[in-house]
Design a protein around this motif. Structure first.
Motif, PDB file in Angstrom:
ATOM      1  N   GLN A   1       1.032  -1.429   0.381  1.00  0.00           N
ATOM      2  CA  GLN A   1       0.154  -0.003  -0.053  1.00  0.00           C
ATOM      3  C   GLN A   1       0.850   1.026  -0.040  1.00  0.00           C
ATOM      4  N   PHE A   2       2.320   1.257   0.054  1.00  0.00           N
ATOM      5  CA  PHE A   2       2.980   2.359  -0.018  1.00  0.00           C
ATOM      6  C   PHE A   2       4.251   2.237  -0.753  1.00  0.00           C
TER       7      PHE A   2
ATOM      8  N   SER B   1       2.237   2.085  -5.216  1.00  0.00           N
ATOM      9  CA  SER B   1       0.816   3.192  -4.899  1.00  0.00           C
ATOM     10  C   SER B   1       1.178   3.999  -6.621  1.00  0.00           C
ATOM     11  N   TRP B   2       0.913   5.119  -5.360  1.00  0.00           N
ATOM     12  CA  TRP B   2       0.602   6.588  -5.757  1.00  0.00           C
ATOM     13  C   TRP B   2       2.181   6.781  -6.474  1.00  0.00           C
TER      14      TRP B   2
ATOM     15  N   SER C   1      -5.460  11.250  -4.550  1.00  0.00           N
ATOM     16  CA  SER C   1      -4.660   9.663  -4.048  1.00  0.00           C
ATOM     17  C   SER C   1      -4.293  10.416  -3.188  1.00  0.00           C
ATOM     18  N   LEU C   2      -3.615  11.579  -3.206  1.00  0.00           N
ATOM     19  CA  LEU C   2      -2.710  12.575  -2.095  1.00  0.00           C
ATOM     20  C   LEU C   2      -4.080  13.173  -1.096  1.00  0.00           C
TER      21      LEU C   2
ATOM     22  N   THR D   1      -7.245  12.294  -0.734  1.00  0.00           N
ATOM     23  CA  THR D   1      -7.793  11.150  -0.288  1.00  0.00           C
ATOM     24  C   THR D   1      -6.745   9.571   1.075  1.00  0.00           C
ATOM     25  N   PHE D   2      -5.787   9.893   1.246  1.00  0.00           N
ATOM     26  CA  PHE D   2      -4.766   8.693   1.334  1.00  0.00           C
ATOM     27  C   PHE D   2      -5.743   8.980   2.913  1.00  0.00           C
ATOM     28  N   GLU D   3      -5.823   7.656   3.080  1.00  0.00           N
ATOM     29  CA  GLU D   3      -5.707   6.958   4.452  1.00  0.00           C
ATOM     30  C   GLU D   3      -4.589   6.193   5.124  1.00  0.00           C
TER      31      GLU D   3
ATOM     32  N   TRP E   1       6.564   5.693   5.211  1.00  0.00           N
ATOM     33  CA  TRP E   1       7.011   6.538   4.506  1.00  0.00           C
ATOM     34  C   TRP E   1       8.331   6.754   4.385  1.00  0.00           C
TER      35      TRP E   1
END
Length: 620
Positions: A454-455, A458-459, A519-520, A522-524, A542
């Motif tokens: 997920q990290f 992803s984006w 994406s940034l 709405t990032f959860e 991160w």
């Protein structure tokens, strides 16, 4: 040795043509005897299809289609395929084929952005760690499928209910992978996944011991990958004849079996049948999901597309290949959905509950819902074995390309060292990935897999592809690169390039920017079911993102510092193609590149910066 010294000895060994060319993975009939080529066009097509068609086609697309209006979802999906997927896949394939280099050395076209290529390799390296673990899950379930009855078809604890009610099943869906103590009832397949296969702990803080059956499966998967890549594309190209085609055989078998079952029609109706909701097309989220799925399913931005195409012959019709691969990938997603939902419909029929209550995505579909459905079929071990063997082959194809990205970049960067030792290099890389994957097969392993996925996957990829478009279409020059492509394909009419110019210069980058910003915004923080990751886990996530993206400015700064002249001159130089940007073989360079090179060689002082070695064979 004392007389000549180590440097002389090293030069004698590594620069001796007879030794360098020994054991190269090339054949005499290869056009490019320096790097080698695919033995046949079919090997390239199958390898690229195998790379593009991954687990997401099987366990994510069907869920997205159901979630976003069923058959209505196909409209935005194919629209995004046309305006984003195909153009970007064509762009990456053409880049790799033109210069016959991996994702790092292709940035000889724009030296300032070579860190983007390094970042792509870092993404592939990190993703290959957990992708290998997912393959090991498939191996474990495949071996477990030899048991009669299937081990996940029966309750192994009082905490399990073999025939759940709608309420209990809903509880399990919403609290999938939650802390065991907080779940009152689990289905047998969910209990088996949590307590037997994963031996899952309560969270990332509780690492627990290594789950040895998964560690052994991870060792086996690493061995299979290393064996397939022992001669690079010369060996993997043969393996894909089976691994890239067998999944389609299994999907057809499962579909034929599925449509004969009671409730199958309800499942297909839920998928893309009469229950399609066209009003969903007015929701922006649906279009965002379609663009994201198209983007990720084609593996754009990972470096694999460039790597595989770099072994093509120079005049290969890369445009035609791109159309074949992208349409095959999209068709596979749609086709696999029928097989998935027909059997899930049968499962819903048995449990007498709506199809929507049994639909999951990701691990929940592949290792909980679908195995549960298969356990209800006659001769269930056979169907389970076929399904997990299909997951294995799909995963192996993608892993082959991922390892090839790393290997190719090392060989291209240091040919004197690694070119004659490709087999050893592949084995070492697979061994390192195995060791790095061991934390992912502890009792907290599934949390590590989820965190990385997920990290990293992803984006971050959106950033890399956006910089790729900026680099080749705006800095290097889209029109100039079109001329490069025409050197391979032959001259094309203006109307042919008009569409690709529109996509490369405007439509594709705009869509990527919108998705990236969305994406940034709405990032959860990622989680596994209801289990939240601790703060240190999120910080580590991160840090992985920073580790990948920092290569871009670091490499750029290093290049600026190593160049000569004032800052403006340095930037201008680094935004211009280096003298090493050209087709790999002299015979293909034509007048465009041979004349430029001749000019530089005969009159090096015609450019003040010509004495600066901007791009070396190394990464920096």
């Amino acid at each position: 040795m004392r007389k000549y010294g180590w440097n002389n000895f090293k030069d004698l060994i590594f620069r001796n043509p007879a030794l360098v060319n020994q054991d190269l993975d090339v054949d005499d009939q290869d056009e490019n005897t320096g790097r080698g080529n695919w033995a046949s066009k079919s090997e390239y097509i199958l390898s690229t299809i195998g790379y593009a068609v991954g687990l997401g086609n099987i366990w994510r697309f069907p869920y997205l289609a159901y979630k976003n209006g069923g058959g209505a979802f196909l409209i935005p999906y194919f629209v995004m395929l046309v305006v984003t997927g195909i153009p970007l896949f064509f762009l990456e394939s053409a880049i790799g084929q033109f210069c016959s280099q991996g994702p790092i050395n292709i940035w000889r076209a724009v030296p300032l952005l070579q860190g983007v290529g390094v970042a792509m390799v870092m993404v592939t390296l990190i993703v290959s760690i957990y992708y290998n673990v997912i393959i090991s899950y498939s191996l474990y379930y495949m071996f477990a499928s030899f048991q009669v009855p299937l081990p996940w078809s029966k309750c192994l604890s009082s905490n399990c209910n073999k025939t759940p009610t709608v309420a209990n099943w809903t509880l399990n869906i919403s609290h999938t992978s939650s802390d065991v103590a907080s779940v009152s009832v689990q289905s047998p397949s969910e209990f088996y996944w949590d307590h037997v296969a994963l031996q899952r702990s309560s969270g990332l803080d509780e690492t627990g011991p290594v789950v040895w059956h998964l560690a052994l499966c991870l060792l086996l998967s690493s061995t299979l990958v290393a064996a397939a890549l022992i001669r690079g594309i010369k060996s993997s190209g043969k393996v894909v004849y089976f691994t890239a085609t067998f999944p389609y055989v299994v999907i057809v078998i499962l579909l034929i079996k599925g449509v004969t079952l009671e409730g199958a029609r309800d499942g297909i109706e839920f998928y893309i049948g009469s229950q399609s909701n066209l009003t969903k097309l007015t929701e922006a989220q649906v279009w965002k999901d379609a663009a994201t799925q198209t983007f990720y399913s084609l593996s754009i931005g990972w470096g694999g597309v460039m790597t595989l195409s770099s072994y093509n012959t120079f005049h290969n019709n890369v445009f035609k290949d791109s159309i074949i691969v992208t349409l095959t990938n999209a068709g596979t997603s749609v086709f696999a959905g029928f097989a998935i939902f027909s059997i899930l419909g049968h499962m819903a029929h048995i449990y007498q509950m709506p199809v929507g209550q049994v639909v999951k995505e990701g691990f929940g579909l592949a290792f909980i819902a679908y195995p549960d459905a298969l356990s209800k079929l006659p001769i269930s071990p056979l169907w389970a074995f076929l399904f997990f063997f299909m997951l294995l082959t799909v995963g192996l194809d993608s892993q082959f390309a991922g390892i090839e990205v790393i290997t190719t970049c090392l060989v291209d960067a240091f040919p004197n060292i690694f070119q004659s030792k490709r087999a050893l290099l592949s084995i070492i890389i697979c061994a390192i990935l195995y060791l790095l994957g061991l934390p992912c097969v502890t009792q907290a392993g599934i949390y590590w897999v989820t965190l990385i996925d997920q990290f990293v996957a992803s984006w971050v990829l959106l950033v890399l592809v956006l910089l790729e478009i900026i680099g080749f279409c705006y800095i290097y020059g889209g029109n100039r690169f079109i001329k490069d492509i025409e050197m391979m394909l032959g001259n094309k009419r203006f109307i042919f390039w008009l569409w690709w110019r529109i996509c490369w210069f405007f439509i594709s980058p705009c869509i990527i920017v919108v998705i990236l910003i969305w994406s940034l915004m709405t990032f959860e923080p990622p989680s596994y079911g209801s289990v939240q990751f601790p703060l240190w886990g999120l910080v580590l996530g991160w840090c992985m993102v920073a580790f990948i993206l920092l290569w871009i400015p670091v490499v750029a700064v290093c290049k600026v510092m190593r160049a000569k002249g004032n800052l403006l001159k340095r930037l201008k130089l680094l935004c211009s193609a280096s003298e090493e940007w050209h087709p790999y073989l002299d015979v293909h360079r034509g007048e465009r590149y041979s004349e430029e090179r001749c000019c530089h060689m005969t009159n090096p002082m015609s450019r003040p910066e010509a004495n600066v070695n901007v791009i070396t064979s190394s990464w920096l």
